[in-house]
Design a protein around this motif. Structure first.
Motif, PDB file in Angstrom:
ATOM      1  N   ALA A 130       0.838  -1.204   0.000  1.00 24.13           N
ATOM      2  CA  ALA A 130       0.000   0.000   0.000  1.00 24.13           C
ATOM      3  C   ALA A 130       0.870   1.249   0.000  1.00 24.13           C
ATOM      4  O   ALA A 130       0.568   2.220  -0.704  1.00 24.13           O
ATOM      5  N   GLY A 131       1.958   1.235   0.758  1.00 26.26           N
ATOM      6  CA  GLY A 131       2.873   2.374   0.781  1.00 26.26           C
ATOM      7  C   GLY A 131       3.480   2.632  -0.585  1.00 26.26           C
ATOM      8  O   GLY A 131       3.607   3.780  -1.016  1.00 26.26           O
ATOM      9  N   ILE A 132       3.850   1.566  -1.262  1.00 32.11           N
ATOM     10  CA  ILE A 132       4.402   1.710  -2.615  1.00 32.11           C
ATOM     11  C   ILE A 132       3.339   2.288  -3.558  1.00 32.11           C
ATOM     12  O   ILE A 132       3.625   3.168  -4.376  1.00 32.11           O
ATOM     13  N   MET A 133       2.110   1.803  -3.440  1.00 31.42           N
ATOM     14  CA  MET A 133       1.024   2.324  -4.286  1.00 31.42           C
ATOM     15  C   MET A 133       0.773   3.803  -4.006  1.00 31.42           C
ATOM     16  O   MET A 133       0.536   4.588  -4.932  1.00 31.42           O
ATOM     17  N   PHE A 134       0.822   4.196  -2.735  1.00 37.81           N
ATOM     18  CA  PHE A 134       0.627   5.601  -2.397  1.00 37.81           C
ATOM     19  C   PHE A 134       1.741   6.466  -2.986  1.00 37.81           C
ATOM     20  O   PHE A 134       1.488   7.571  -3.471  1.00 37.81           O
ATOM     21  N   ILE A 135       2.970   5.983  -2.949  1.00 35.15           N
ATOM     22  CA  ILE A 135       4.082   6.751  -3.521  1.00 35.15           C
ATOM     23  C   ILE A 135       3.921   6.894  -5.028  1.00 35.15           C
ATOM     24  O   ILE A 135       4.085   7.991  -5.586  1.00 35.15           O
ATOM     25  N   VAL A 136       3.592   5.809  -5.709  1.00 35.73           N
ATOM     26  CA  VAL A 136       3.403   5.877  -7.165  1.00 35.73           C
ATOM     27  C   VAL A 136       2.231   6.807  -7.501  1.00 35.73           C
ATOM     28  O   VAL A 136       2.309   7.621  -8.429  1.00 35.73           O
ATOM     29  N   GLY A 137       1.148   6.703  -6.728  1.00 25.68           N
ATOM     30  CA  GLY A 137       0.011   7.603  -6.932  1.00 25.68           C
ATOM     31  C   GLY A 137       0.389   9.053  -6.705  1.00 25.68           C
ATOM     32  O   GLY A 137      -0.056   9.941  -7.427  1.00 25.68           O
ATOM     33  N   GLY A 138       1.249   9.303  -5.716  1.00 21.07           N
ATOM     34  CA  GLY A 138       1.709  10.657  -5.450  1.00 21.07           C
ATOM     35  C   GLY A 138       2.557  11.215  -6.575  1.00 21.07           C
ATOM     36  O   GLY A 138       2.467  12.386  -6.914  1.00 21.07           O
ATOM     37  N   VAL A 139       3.388  10.359  -7.163  1.00 21.39           N
ATOM     38  CA  VAL A 139       4.217  10.806  -8.285  1.00 21.39           C
ATOM     39  C   VAL A 139       3.341  11.172  -9.476  1.00 21.39           C
ATOM     40  O   VAL A 139       3.557  12.196 -10.137  1.00 21.39           O
ATOM     41  N   PHE A 140       2.328  10.359  -9.749  1.00 20.67           N
ATOM     42  CA  PHE A 140       1.446  10.664 -10.879  1.00 20.67           C
ATOM     43  C   PHE A 140       0.541  11.865 -10.593  1.00 20.67           C
ATOM     44  O   PHE A 140       0.072  12.510 -11.532  1.00 20.67           O
ATOM     45  N   ALA A 141       0.301  12.182  -9.327  1.00 18.22           N
ATOM     46  CA  ALA A 141      -0.542  13.331  -8.996  1.00 18.22           C
ATOM     47  C   ALA A 141       0.218  14.641  -9.094  1.00 18.22           C
ATOM     48  O   ALA A 141      -0.380  15.703  -8.997  1.00 18.22           O
ATOM     49  N   GLY A 142       1.500  14.568  -9.279  1.00 18.46           N
ATOM     50  CA  GLY A 142       2.325  15.775  -9.301  1.00 18.46           C
ATOM     51  C   GLY A 142       3.296  15.662  -8.143  1.00 18.46           C
ATOM     52  O   GLY A 142       2.884  15.411  -7.020  1.00 18.46           O
ATOM     53  N   ILE A 143       4.544  15.817  -8.420  1.00 17.74           N
ATOM     54  CA  ILE A 143       5.562  15.480  -7.430  1.00 17.74           C
ATOM     55  C   ILE A 143       5.410  16.282  -6.145  1.00 17.74           C
ATOM     56  O   ILE A 143       5.613  15.754  -5.064  1.00 17.74           O
TER      57      ILE A 143
END
Length: 155
Positions: A108-121
């Motif tokens: 889940a932490g990895i998914m949140f990080i990837v989602g954060g990168v795609f949302a704008g750094i």
């Protein structure tokens, strides 16, 4: 078992921010593209450029060409931004699913990080998702005293 309510709440807040961003960017792209492609808009722009005494004929033609290219690129980049926000939302929802009921907090932490990168750094959405990811990685279930100090130790 540790409660992951904080991570779920931050994930939901990030998802709401993503949905708001998707709606706003979509509206901007749709309305902006339709306004820029109107005949009246291009006519007024060309009249203003050609009537400006500071522009030469070549500069005015270049500005008009640039405006045509800009109108096309506005739609392309706008829809690309919408797609990246949708990808971010998908990773965000996956993160919420994996962290709920403490199933797979590291994933889940990895998914949140990837989602954060795609949302704008460094957007507000990504910061919320990064905090949720850090919480997923750092928080551990408390170790019971009996498990930590068993009677089988020899002194």
């Amino acid at each position: 078992m540790i409660s992951r309510t904080g991570e779920v709440v931050l994930g939901v807040v990030g998802a709401v921010f993503n949905v708001i961003a998707i709606i706003l960017v979509s509206l901007i792209v749709i309305n902006g593209s339709s306004v820029m492609q109107e005949e009246g808009f291009t006519q007024v722009f060309e009249e203003d450029i050609y009537s400006d005494p500071t522009f030469t004929a070549e500069e005015a033609a270049a500005a008009t060409e640039f405006m045509e290219v800009f109108v096309d690129l506005f739609g392309v980049f706008g829809w690309a931004a919408v797609i990246t926000f949708v990808i971010s939302l998908v990773f965000n929802i996956l993160g919420i699913v994996f962290v709920s009921k403490n199933k797979k907090p590291k994933l889940a932490g990895i998914m949140f990080i990837v989602g954060g990168v795609f949302a704008g750094i460094i957007s507000l959405t990504s910061i919320v998702l990064y905090v949720a990811a850090i919480m997923c990685f750092v928080r551990k279930a408390p170790v019971k005293f009996e498990e930590e100090y068993s009677t089988e130790h020899t002194y």
